[in-house]
Design an enzyme around this catalytic site. Sequence first.
Site, PDB file in Angstrom:
ATOM      1  N   TYR A 292      18.505  83.793 -57.179  1.00  0.00           N
ATOM      2  CA  TYR A 292      17.097  84.106 -57.368  1.00  0.00           C
ATOM      3  C   TYR A 292      16.559  85.123 -56.365  1.00  0.00           C
ATOM      4  CZ  TYR A 292      16.800  80.042 -60.463  1.00  0.00           C
ATOM      5  OH  TYR A 292      16.976  79.156 -61.499  1.00  0.00           O
ATOM      6  N   THR A 348      24.812  81.242 -63.558  1.00  0.00           N
ATOM      7  CA  THR A 348      24.368  80.066 -64.305  1.00  0.00           C
ATOM      8  C   THR A 348      22.855  79.857 -64.242  1.00  0.00           C
ATOM      9  OG1 THR A 348      25.329  78.921 -62.393  1.00  0.00           O
ATOM     10  CG2 THR A 348      26.437  78.655 -64.497  1.00  0.00           C
ATOM     11  N   GLU A 349      22.186  80.524 -63.299  1.00  0.00           N
ATOM     12  CA  GLU A 349      20.718  80.551 -63.284  1.00  0.00           C
ATOM     13  C   GLU A 349      20.265  81.870 -62.675  1.00  0.00           C
ATOM     14  OE1 GLU A 349      18.636  77.280 -61.469  1.00  0.00           O
ATOM     15  OE2 GLU A 349      19.961  75.792 -62.393  1.00  0.00           O
ATOM     16  N   ASN A 350      19.322  82.509 -63.341  1.00  0.00           N
ATOM     17  CA  ASN A 350      18.627  83.674 -62.810  1.00  0.00           C
ATOM     18  C   ASN A 350      17.329  83.794 -63.589  1.00  0.00           C
ATOM     19  OD1 ASN A 350      18.581  87.141 -63.196  1.00  0.00           O
ATOM     20  ND2 ASN A 350      18.438  86.197 -61.183  1.00  0.00           N
TER      21      ASN A 350
END
Length: 445
Positions: A292, A348-350
Amino acid sequence: MPPTRADFPPGFLFGTATSAYQIEGTGGAGPCHWDSFAATPGNVAGAADGRRACGHLDRHAEDLDLVAAAGFDIYRFSTSWARVLPEGAGAPDPEGLDFYDRLVDATLARGLKPALTLYHWELPSALADLGGWTNRDTALRFGDFAALMAERLGDRVWSWATLNEPWCAGWLGHFTGVHAPGLRDIRATARAMHHLALGHGLGLAALRAAGVGQIGIVLNFEPAFPAEPGEAARAATLRYDAIFNRFFLGGVARGAYPELALEGLGPHLPRGWQADLDAIGAPIDWLGVNYYTVKRITHAPGPWPNWAEVPGPGRKTDMGWEIAPMALPDLLRWISGSHTGDLPLYVTENGMAAPDTPVAGATGPEIHDEDRIAFLSSHLAAAREAIAEGVPLKGYIVWSLLDNFEWAFGYGKRFGLVHVDFESLQRTPKASYHALKRMLEDRRP
């Protein structure tokens, strides 16, 4: 011009993600430590909790329709340990298992790959009462939970992650106290961090024994830079990096924790912890990278770890996080070059928290979030750069599908591609959802 699907290698996968406690609602589940943390005054913004969340428990078909309609390949979700095992161990709740059966089947029915994360921070209260992750027994019980889920879903789940962001559960939950269980104790932190890593190892072994494949872990990373010149800031930055970026990565990829982290945590680790490193470092099939932001670090007086965060110069998200897509290729190169080699990596998350701007449209309300479109476009371009430089990046997953319960921030921070009215629970795809849909539809040869 933002990248499209056609700009990525054949077989590169795109997805979006959620987590159980943030969207399901707690109906039918046993109590977990986030319930009690949220019930304690001052812990969560607006005194919010996850009792209703997004009502996904009853609206999962509608939500999966949104995932499929956007053209994603992967739906990443997590299971609620307390929904399946209300006491953390013992006899499972058939209704909890049946829900995840239906969820996986509905995911597959829409042509999506189910990517299951076993643990996204919600620990059954019965285990919290026994010390939670400070107690080695919790890691053993997690192995049992992994075996149970593999027995029920192992024939249909595309990929398995043992833990999501164990640093948050370990450090934020036990050292800074801003996540459940809300402790501020270095001994508890050291033990929780180690037992989370052990839980990964035992969960991995249980999944292997059940015969499932595509097993990994999801770790979060924040490249850290000294906030000013000088040895003190540089040393503080190295300590931050050791604890945030290298503790779990070192354990999983090398079977060793970094020495700079052990300087503070080592005296508080449980006796004989070194014997667990073989299980923690057992081979995985892929690594999930949650990215992030970056951090600017300076020296702070007082006891170890002697660091403080300083706001960076770049533009910020609604969380106050600096937007730094240029750091993603370097991060991915560092992970693969120094720790994982040819192991497949997935972002896997952004994503970003941004305020929504509702605008009246011809057919109903429109949600404008151009900042999010720019954020995602720049990070997709950064992912392309990493691939061009030889990083084995195989997929990119957006956080998140829905606006949701954002932990200690309550419902005030919106990460979703889809707007959720938390009174009516109505879903409204945002401009970013439609932009990604157009991007994924572009399959130029």
